[in-house]
Design a protein around this motif. Structure first.
Motif, PDB file in Angstrom:
ATOM      1  N   LYS A 139       5.448  11.111 -11.047  1.00 53.45           N
ATOM      2  CA  LYS A 139       4.037  10.857 -11.308  1.00 53.45           C
ATOM      3  C   LYS A 139       3.672   9.404 -10.999  1.00 53.45           C
ATOM      4  N   ALA A 140       4.550   8.473 -11.428  1.00 52.66           N
ATOM      5  CA  ALA A 140       4.312   7.054 -11.153  1.00 52.66           C
ATOM      6  C   ALA A 140       4.356   6.765  -9.663  1.00 52.66           C
ATOM      7  N   GLU A 141       5.316   7.383  -8.949  1.00 48.42           N
ATOM      8  CA  GLU A 141       5.431   7.166  -7.498  1.00 48.42           C
ATOM      9  C   GLU A 141       4.208   7.720  -6.774  1.00 48.42           C
ATOM     10  N   ASN A 142       3.738   8.875  -7.187  1.00 50.59           N
ATOM     11  CA  ASN A 142       2.531   9.445  -6.578  1.00 50.59           C
ATOM     12  C   ASN A 142       1.321   8.563  -6.856  1.00 50.59           C
ATOM     13  N   PHE A 143       1.284   7.969  -8.039  1.00 55.92           N
ATOM     14  CA  PHE A 143       0.181   7.087  -8.398  1.00 55.92           C
ATOM     15  C   PHE A 143       0.158   5.838  -7.523  1.00 55.92           C
ATOM     16  N   LEU A 144       1.375   5.343  -7.189  1.00 57.63           N
ATOM     17  CA  LEU A 144       1.466   4.110  -6.397  1.00 57.63           C
ATOM     18  C   LEU A 144       1.337   4.348  -4.894  1.00 57.63           C
ATOM     19  N   ARG A 145       1.433   5.610  -4.493  1.00 57.64           N
ATOM     20  CA  ARG A 145       1.344   5.909  -3.068  1.00 57.64           C
ATOM     21  C   ARG A 145      -0.029   5.486  -2.524  1.00 57.64           C
ATOM     22  N   ASN A 146       0.008   4.828  -1.384  1.00 60.48           N
ATOM     23  CA  ASN A 146      -1.197   4.313  -0.706  1.00 60.48           C
ATOM     24  C   ASN A 146      -1.868   3.155  -1.454  1.00 60.48           C
ATOM     25  N   LYS A 147      -1.179   2.623  -2.478  1.00 59.42           N
ATOM     26  CA  LYS A 147      -1.704   1.437  -3.148  1.00 59.42           C
ATOM     27  C   LYS A 147      -1.255   0.189  -2.377  1.00 59.42           C
ATOM     28  N   PRO A 148      -1.995  -0.929  -2.466  1.00 61.92           N
ATOM     29  CA  PRO A 148      -1.579  -2.181  -1.815  1.00 61.92           C
ATOM     30  C   PRO A 148      -0.201  -2.616  -2.313  1.00 61.92           C
ATOM     31  N   PRO A 149       0.574  -3.328  -1.477  1.00 64.17           N
ATOM     32  CA  PRO A 149       1.933  -3.731  -1.860  1.00 64.17           C
ATOM     33  C   PRO A 149       2.001  -4.490  -3.163  1.00 64.17           C
ATOM     34  N   ASP A 150       1.000  -5.312  -3.463  1.00 60.75           N
ATOM     35  CA  ASP A 150       1.064  -6.099  -4.693  1.00 60.75           C
ATOM     36  C   ASP A 150       0.924  -5.234  -5.935  1.00 60.75           C
ATOM     37  N   ASN A 151       0.469  -3.994  -5.746  1.00 57.26           N
ATOM     38  CA  ASN A 151       0.413  -3.055  -6.863  1.00 57.26           C
ATOM     39  C   ASN A 151       1.689  -2.249  -7.012  1.00 57.26           C
ATOM     40  N   VAL A 152       2.532  -2.246  -5.983  1.00 55.81           N
ATOM     41  CA  VAL A 152       3.715  -1.387  -5.967  1.00 55.81           C
ATOM     42  C   VAL A 152       4.936  -2.120  -6.498  1.00 55.81           C
ATOM     43  N   PHE A 153       5.243  -3.265  -5.900  1.00 57.77           N
ATOM     44  CA  PHE A 153       6.482  -3.953  -6.235  1.00 57.77           C
ATOM     45  C   PHE A 153       6.325  -4.766  -7.506  1.00 57.77           C
ATOM     46  N   SER A 154       7.080  -4.370  -8.523  1.00 61.41           N
ATOM     47  CA  SER A 154       7.029  -5.038  -9.821  1.00 61.41           C
ATOM     48  C   SER A 154       8.342  -4.796 -10.538  1.00 61.41           C
ATOM     49  N   ASP A 155       8.554  -5.507 -11.633  1.00 60.83           N
ATOM     50  CA  ASP A 155       9.767  -5.307 -12.437  1.00 60.83           C
ATOM     51  C   ASP A 155       9.821  -3.891 -13.008  1.00 60.83           C
ATOM     52  N   ASP A 156       8.665  -3.371 -13.384  1.00 57.17           N
ATOM     53  CA  ASP A 156       8.628  -2.018 -13.938  1.00 57.17           C
ATOM     54  C   ASP A 156       9.036  -0.981 -12.898  1.00 57.17           C
ATOM     55  N   TYR A 157       8.545  -1.157 -11.671  1.00 55.35           N
ATOM     56  CA  TYR A 157       8.917  -0.214 -10.619  1.00 55.35           C
ATOM     57  C   TYR A 157      10.403  -0.333 -10.295  1.00 55.35           C
ATOM     58  N   ALA A 158      10.935  -1.559 -10.326  1.00 59.36           N
ATOM     59  CA  ALA A 158      12.364  -1.760 -10.099  1.00 59.36           C
ATOM     60  C   ALA A 158      13.188  -1.062 -11.185  1.00 59.36           C
TER      61      ALA A 158
END
Length: 227
Positions: A139-158
């Motif tokens: 669900k989180a990955e689908n939410f981040l899909r097509n989002k700008p890079p600064d919204n994707v790469f974070s400590d939480d995503y890591a």
């Protein structure tokens, strides 16, 4: 009290059935041994009943039906196999010391059964929890899909990316692993399972909240520029 009543005071149909080899599943459901049961259709606890073939009864009835015995012989078999401290034909089969030993062994058997049931319940619950956790990752990955890079790469995503292979490894153990592997996971890592699931859930929640917040800020900035 008759020896029939005494035996039923000591034993349930499920205890006897499991002792004689019946595999009982969650909530006391099992494949009926008295007909060609392809799907579990027997409910067994203190007594038993098969919803497919209609047979049912107490612990004594189960044993006499399973072994082709008379009611009295079924009682004698249960007394002998479980070493129950019950008088037969006016003779006391066990002295007080033996009765105490048998009582202690009975308590130990019940303790082991309780541990096994707790272990089985934990395995089933963990499978459900880890499966739900993977769905939250998706669900989180689908939410981040097509989002700008600064919204994707974070400590939480890591954190989420790091957790996925561990979750899949634990799922493999719980679903297709050997009993010893499941027991080791239960004994050594059950707290880690809980902590990892909580971290993934928290990270997924923050990802979506922060992403929505970032989008709101950008929209607000665009509005100011337009003015």
């Amino acid at each position: 009290m008759s020896i029939f009543s005494e035996v039923k005071e000591y034993l349930t149909a499920r205890q006897a059935a499991e002792y004689y080899g019946l595999k009982v599943r969650r909530k006391g459901i099992a494949c009926c041994p008295f007909h060609d049961d392809k799907r579990p259709s027997m409910k067994i606890d203190k007594n038993y009943y098969c919803f497919a073939c209609g047979v049912g009864g107490d612990v004594i009835d189960y044993v006499l039906r399973m072994h082709g015995l008379s009611q009295y012989d079924a009682v004698l078999k249960l007394i002998e196999d479980f070493q129950l401290p019950i008088s037969v034909r006016g003779k006391v089969m066990f002295n007080e010391q033996e009765k105490a030993r048998i009582k202690k062994e009975k308590a130990e058997r019940e303790r082991i059964i309780h541990i096994k049931e707790r272990f089985k319940k934990w395995c089933n619950q963990s499978i459900d929890i880890l499966r739900d956790c993977l769905l939250e990752v998706e669900k989180a990955e689908n939410f981040l899909r097509n989002k700008p890079p600064d919204n994707v790469f974070s400590d939480d995503y890591a954190q989420i990316l790091h957790a996925v292979p561990i979750i899949n490894y634990w799922m493999d153990i719980l679903c297709i692993g050997e009993t010893a592997e499941k027991q080791e996971l239960f004994m050594k890592n059950r707290r880690e399972v809980e902590k990892l699931v909580q971290r993934v859930r928290s990270s997924g929640k923050r990802i979506m909240e922060e992403s929505r917040g970032s989008v709101g800020c950008r929209d607000e900035q665009r509005g100011r520029c337009a003015l």
